[in-house]
Design an enzyme around this catalytic site. Structure first.
Site, mmCIF file in Angstrom:
data_model
loop_
_atom_site.group_PDB
_atom_site.id
_atom_site.type_symbol
_atom_site.label_atom_id
_atom_site.label_comp_id
_atom_site.label_asym_id
_atom_site.label_seq_id
_atom_site.Cartn_x
_atom_site.Cartn_y
_atom_site.Cartn_z
ATOM 1 N N HIS A 79 0.804 -0.933 -0.114
ATOM 2 C CA HIS A 79 0.470 -0.101 -0.011
ATOM 3 C C HIS A 79 0.895 1.375 -0.131
ATOM 4 O O HIS A 79 2.056 1.179 1.122
ATOM 5 C CB HIS A 79 -0.756 -0.061 1.077
ATOM 6 C CG HIS A 79 -1.858 1.204 0.996
ATOM 7 N ND1 HIS A 79 -2.506 1.080 0.636
ATOM 8 C CD2 HIS A 79 -1.642 2.749 1.392
ATOM 9 C CE1 HIS A 79 -3.551 2.017 0.338
ATOM 10 N NE2 HIS A 79 -3.149 2.853 1.323
ATOM 11 N N TYR A 116 -7.375 10.575 4.546
ATOM 12 C CA TYR A 116 -7.229 11.483 6.271
ATOM 13 C C TYR A 116 -8.393 12.982 5.890
ATOM 14 O O TYR A 116 -7.961 14.093 4.886
ATOM 15 C CB TYR A 116 -6.033 12.029 6.129
ATOM 16 C CG TYR A 116 -4.963 10.707 6.468
ATOM 17 C CD1 TYR A 116 -5.219 10.261 7.859
ATOM 18 C CD2 TYR A 116 -3.807 10.836 5.827
ATOM 19 C CE1 TYR A 116 -4.082 9.680 8.452
ATOM 20 C CE2 TYR A 116 -3.172 10.026 6.388
ATOM 21 C CZ TYR A 116 -3.204 8.857 7.305
ATOM 22 O OH TYR A 116 -2.290 8.652 7.461
ATOM 23 N N PRO A 147 -2.442 6.660 17.580
ATOM 24 C CA PRO A 147 -2.302 5.684 16.775
ATOM 25 C C PRO A 147 -1.686 7.026 15.173
ATOM 26 O O PRO A 147 -2.397 6.129 14.003
ATOM 27 C CB PRO A 147 -3.338 4.818 16.761
ATOM 28 C CG PRO A 147 -4.601 6.074 18.179
ATOM 29 C CD PRO A 147 -3.369 6.478 18.372
ATOM 30 N N LYS A 167 2.737 4.272 14.332
ATOM 31 C CA LYS A 167 4.303 3.812 14.492
ATOM 32 C C LYS A 167 4.437 2.418 15.705
ATOM 33 O O LYS A 167 5.159 1.764 15.387
ATOM 34 C CB LYS A 167 5.047 4.569 14.934
ATOM 35 C CG LYS A 167 5.283 5.998 13.883
ATOM 36 C CD LYS A 167 5.785 5.071 12.852
ATOM 37 C CE LYS A 167 6.070 6.662 11.923
ATOM 38 N NZ LYS A 167 6.457 6.000 10.779
ATOM 39 N N TYR A 220 7.305 8.955 6.865
ATOM 40 C CA TYR A 220 5.560 8.174 7.263
ATOM 41 C C TYR A 220 5.122 6.215 7.157
ATOM 42 O O TYR A 220 5.208 5.432 8.480
ATOM 43 C CB TYR A 220 4.499 8.457 5.973
ATOM 44 C CG TYR A 220 2.708 7.577 6.241
ATOM 45 C CD1 TYR A 220 2.021 8.533 6.813
ATOM 46 C CD2 TYR A 220 2.589 7.507 5.168
ATOM 47 C CE1 TYR A 220 1.255 8.572 7.372
ATOM 48 C CE2 TYR A 220 1.123 7.001 5.264
ATOM 49 C CZ TYR A 220 0.284 7.701 6.134
ATOM 50 O OH TYR A 220 -1.107 6.996 5.858
HETATM 51 P P1 RFL Z 1 0.339 -5.266 22.911
HETATM 52 O O1 RFL Z 1 -0.075 -5.640 21.609
HETATM 53 O O2 RFL Z 1 -0.869 -4.492 23.308
HETATM 54 O O3 RFL Z 1 0.826 -6.837 23.683
HETATM 55 C C1 RFL Z 1 0.849 -6.412 25.411
HETATM 56 C C2 RFL Z 1 0.227 -8.090 25.485
HETATM 57 O O4 RFL Z 1 0.363 -8.282 26.672
HETATM 58 C C3 RFL Z 1 -0.455 -8.052 27.705
HETATM 59 N N1 RFL Z 1 -0.492 -8.291 29.562
HETATM 60 C C4 RFL Z 1 -0.389 -8.881 30.143
HETATM 61 N N2 RFL Z 1 0.497 -9.946 30.168
HETATM 62 C C5 RFL Z 1 0.576 -10.933 31.790
HETATM 63 N N3 RFL Z 1 0.137 -10.034 32.201
HETATM 64 C C6 RFL Z 1 0.340 -8.793 32.836
HETATM 65 N N4 RFL Z 1 0.157 -8.411 33.519
HETATM 66 C C7 RFL Z 1 -0.281 -8.310 30.998
HETATM 67 N N5 RFL Z 1 -0.601 -6.948 31.110
HETATM 68 C C8 RFL Z 1 -0.925 -7.338 29.963
HETATM 69 C C9 RFL Z 1 -1.764 -8.056 27.483
HETATM 70 O O5 RFL Z 1 -2.886 -8.603 27.399
HETATM 71 C C10 RFL Z 1 -0.869 -8.299 25.549
HETATM 72 O O6 RFL Z 1 -1.651 -9.499 24.850
HETATM 73 O O7 RFL Z 1 1.498 -4.848 23.091
HETATM 74 P P2 RFL Z 1 3.180 -5.306 21.938
HETATM 75 O O8 RFL Z 1 3.913 -6.413 21.881
HETATM 76 O O9 RFL Z 1 3.802 -3.953 22.877
HETATM 77 O O10 RFL Z 1 2.290 -4.430 20.982
HETATM 78 C C11 RFL Z 1 2.316 -2.474 20.511
HETATM 79 C C12 RFL Z 1 1.301 -2.605 19.197
HETATM 80 O O11 RFL Z 1 -0.332 -3.403 19.795
HETATM 81 C C13 RFL Z 1 0.822 -1.499 19.488
HETATM 82 O O12 RFL Z 1 1.281 -0.600 19.792
HETATM 83 C C14 RFL Z 1 -0.387 -1.030 18.066
HETATM 84 O O13 RFL Z 1 -1.746 -2.295 18.234
HETATM 85 C C15 RFL Z 1 -0.312 0.230 17.414
HETATM 86 N N6 RFL Z 1 -1.341 0.280 17.035
HETATM 87 C C16 RFL Z 1 -0.596 1.251 15.289
HETATM 88 N N7 RFL Z 1 0.392 0.805 15.288
HETATM 89 C C17 RFL Z 1 1.131 0.321 14.275
HETATM 90 O O14 RFL Z 1 2.011 0.309 14.148
HETATM 91 N N8 RFL Z 1 0.075 -0.004 12.828
HETATM 92 C C18 RFL Z 1 -1.304 0.442 12.583
HETATM 93 O O15 RFL Z 1 -1.508 0.626 12.129
HETATM 94 C C19 RFL Z 1 -2.047 0.455 14.247
HETATM 95 N N9 RFL Z 1 -3.408 0.810 14.642
HETATM 96 C C20 RFL Z 1 -2.589 0.298 16.519
HETATM 97 C C21 RFL Z 1 -3.931 1.226 15.802
HETATM 98 C C22 RFL Z 1 -4.068 1.061 17.865
HETATM 99 C C23 RFL Z 1 -5.058 0.260 18.464
HETATM 100 N N10 RFL Z 1 -5.328 0.543 19.786
HETATM 101 C C24 RFL Z 1 -5.380 0.236 20.260
HETATM 102 C C25 RFL Z 1 -5.385 2.052 20.071
HETATM 103 C C26 RFL Z 1 -4.884 1.129 16.104
HETATM 104 C C27 RFL Z 1 -5.428 1.546 17.343
HETATM 105 C C28 RFL Z 1 -7.379 1.068 17.160
#
Ligand code: RFL
Length: 404
Positions: free
Chosen positions: A83, A212, A304, A308, A401
């Site tokens: 993309h 956007y 978001p 990143k 980006y």
């Molecule tokens: P995660 O994915 O939140 O995973 C953390 C894991 O830890 C568990 N956990 C525990 N386990 C044991 N003991 C505890 N006390 C615990 N507390 C929590 C949780 O259940 C979970 O499984 O963190 P990680 O691995 O650091 O990854 C980060 C990403 O998930 C996050 O930054 C992205 O999703 C952000 N984000 C996006 N990032 C991108 O690079 N590209 C995107 O297009 C993008 N779109 C988004 C997004 C985040 C969004 N939300 C959540 C606001 C879109 C949305 C809607």
């Protein structure tokens, strides 16, 4: 005396205890396994929950390169799509940026985060990796020693203690790692002051680009997730509940802000998921506290707007895996000493671009016209105009980006 001190709590151990099975924890687990480092992943949620949790979708080229280098990218090459275009819709007309042909000529790969997590989990388990689901970590103890340990509860509610040599906090912003930081850890926090209603629609994308819309009524965004699912965002009032708007009102508002009269109506479908996201970001400094190391959202949260978060999570997990392997396999702690500064350099660049992007897309609090400030609206207009007309600005945008 606690049960733990009396020696009644069952004890398990691994050289590296990884908290959290998101992108950061599972990339780290896979790379540690491949390097011959003994580890375990402790995850609070169930297996089916992490395999279906929809979040990110836009993977940076560097993320794909890292996953490729470690043989973890088969799924995204099969199911992902390249993309490279975004479309801005403003009161002064729209413009498209083919960012894939600008800057370094790189594109995103659209691949839903839950699919990536499923691929990483499958590979980790196939290779014999240890993982405990429904196991919540409460705290990390003795991080200033060479024998830290994690207190947890197993799926039946019994306390279990995990002894380690290092603990990797990959458990997100509300996890046990952050709660266990020593008092000298600094958390830089910034609240952008705006909120988004994040929506997942069972509907095909309405345009062949990231959309956007900068509108007086607030921002609206469109991001494809696959042929039948599309993510939409609607800027909403801070504090408004996710269920405040009916589906019809949501689609009407999206049509209005995305300027359907000019560009054609959006392709509607049932809203299958919704949630309010307050746009805030933070950075923990440093990322190493003795034998506790942070990666992913536990290390830094990005709003978001610039996609990143998941990309930083993979990048940091790669750096951390290499550093831990050197420390444990070759008794060389130099890379571990560098881990925090190295990762923070990427994190601050991502934060800077996210801040710029957030300012481009919204009237931030105190800057809206109703607040009497035409000045910031003028600045936003000038920024968009520069992006529309200046090739140098477009190259800069493209590089930041898709980059991390
Ligand atoms: P995660 O994915 O939140 O995973 C953390 C894991 O830890 C568990 N956990 C525990 N386990 C044991 N003991 C505890 N006390 C615990 N507390 C929590 C949780 O259940 C979970 O499984 O963190 P990680 O691995 O650091 O990854 C980060 C990403 O998930 C996050 O930054 C992205 O999703 C952000 N984000 C996006 N990032 C991108 O690079 N590209 C995107 O297009 C993008 N779109 C988004 C997004 C985040 C969004 N939300 C959540 C606001 C879109 C949305 C809607």
């Amino acid at each position: 005396m606690t049960e733990d001190q009396k020696g009644l709590v069952p004890r398990e151990s691994a050289d590296v205890v990884v908290l959290g099975a998101g992108p950061a924890g599972l990339v780290l687990g896979n790379l540690l396994m491949a390097a011959g480092v003994e580890c375990v992943v402790l995850e609070r949620a169930t297996r089916s929950h992490i395999r279906t949790r929809a979040r990110a979708g836009f993977l940076a080229p560097n993320t794909v390169r890292i996953l490729d280098r470690h043989g973890l990218a088969d799924g995204l090459h099969r199911g992902g799509r390249s993309h490279g275009t975004c479309e801005f819709r403003t009161a002064d007309g729209g413009f498209r940026l083919d960012y894939g042909g600008l800057g370094r000529g790189e594109q995103h790969t659209v691949y839903p985060q839950q699919n990536l997590v499923s691929d990483l989990l499958e590979r980790y388990e196939d290779d014999g990796g240890r993982i405990r689901f429904s196991t919540e970590a409460f705290a990390v103890h003795d991080t200033d020693s060479a024998r830290p340990y994690v207190t947890t509860r197993d799926p039946d509610g019994r306390p279990v203690r995990w002894d380690a040599r290092y603990v990797a906090g990959c458990d997100g912003r509300h996890g046990a790692a952050r709660r266990s930081l020593p008092p000298d850890a600094v958390r830089h926090h910034h609240d952008h002051g705006v909120s988004w209603l994040g929506l997942l629609a069972q509907a095909p994308p309405s345009l062949d680009a990231v959309g956007y819309a900068v509108h007086d009524r607030g921002f609206a965004g469109h991001m494809a997730r696959g042929p039948h699912v599309t993510r939409y965002y609607l800027q909403c009032r801070r504090g408004s509940p996710a269920d405040a708007w009916s589906e019809e009102r949501i689609w009407d508002e999206l049509d209005l802000r995305m300027r359907a009269e000019e560009y054609g109506p959006l392709r509607r479908g049932p809203i299958i998921e919704r949630g309010v996201v307050d746009l805030a970001c933070d950075v923990v400094e440093p990322l190493r506290h003795g034998s506790l190391l942070l990666a992913g959202d536990a290390a830094s949260l990005t709003a978001p707007a610039a996609a990143k978060g998941a990309n930083l999570a993979v990048l940091e997990a790669d750096l951390l895996a290499g550093a831990l392997a050197e420390a444990l396999r070759r008794d060389d702690g130099a890379a571990l000493d560098r881990y925090s500064a190295q990762s923070l350099a990427y994190i601050w660049r991502a934060q800077e671009f996210t801040q710029w992007m957030t300012g481009l897309l919204h009237a931030l609090p105190g800057q809206d016209r109703s607040g009497g400030s035409f000045f910031h609206a003028g600045l936003r207009h000038a920024r968009l105009d520069s992006l529309r007309t200046s090739r140098a600005h477009q190259d800069w945008f493209a590089e930041n980006y898709v980059g991390v």
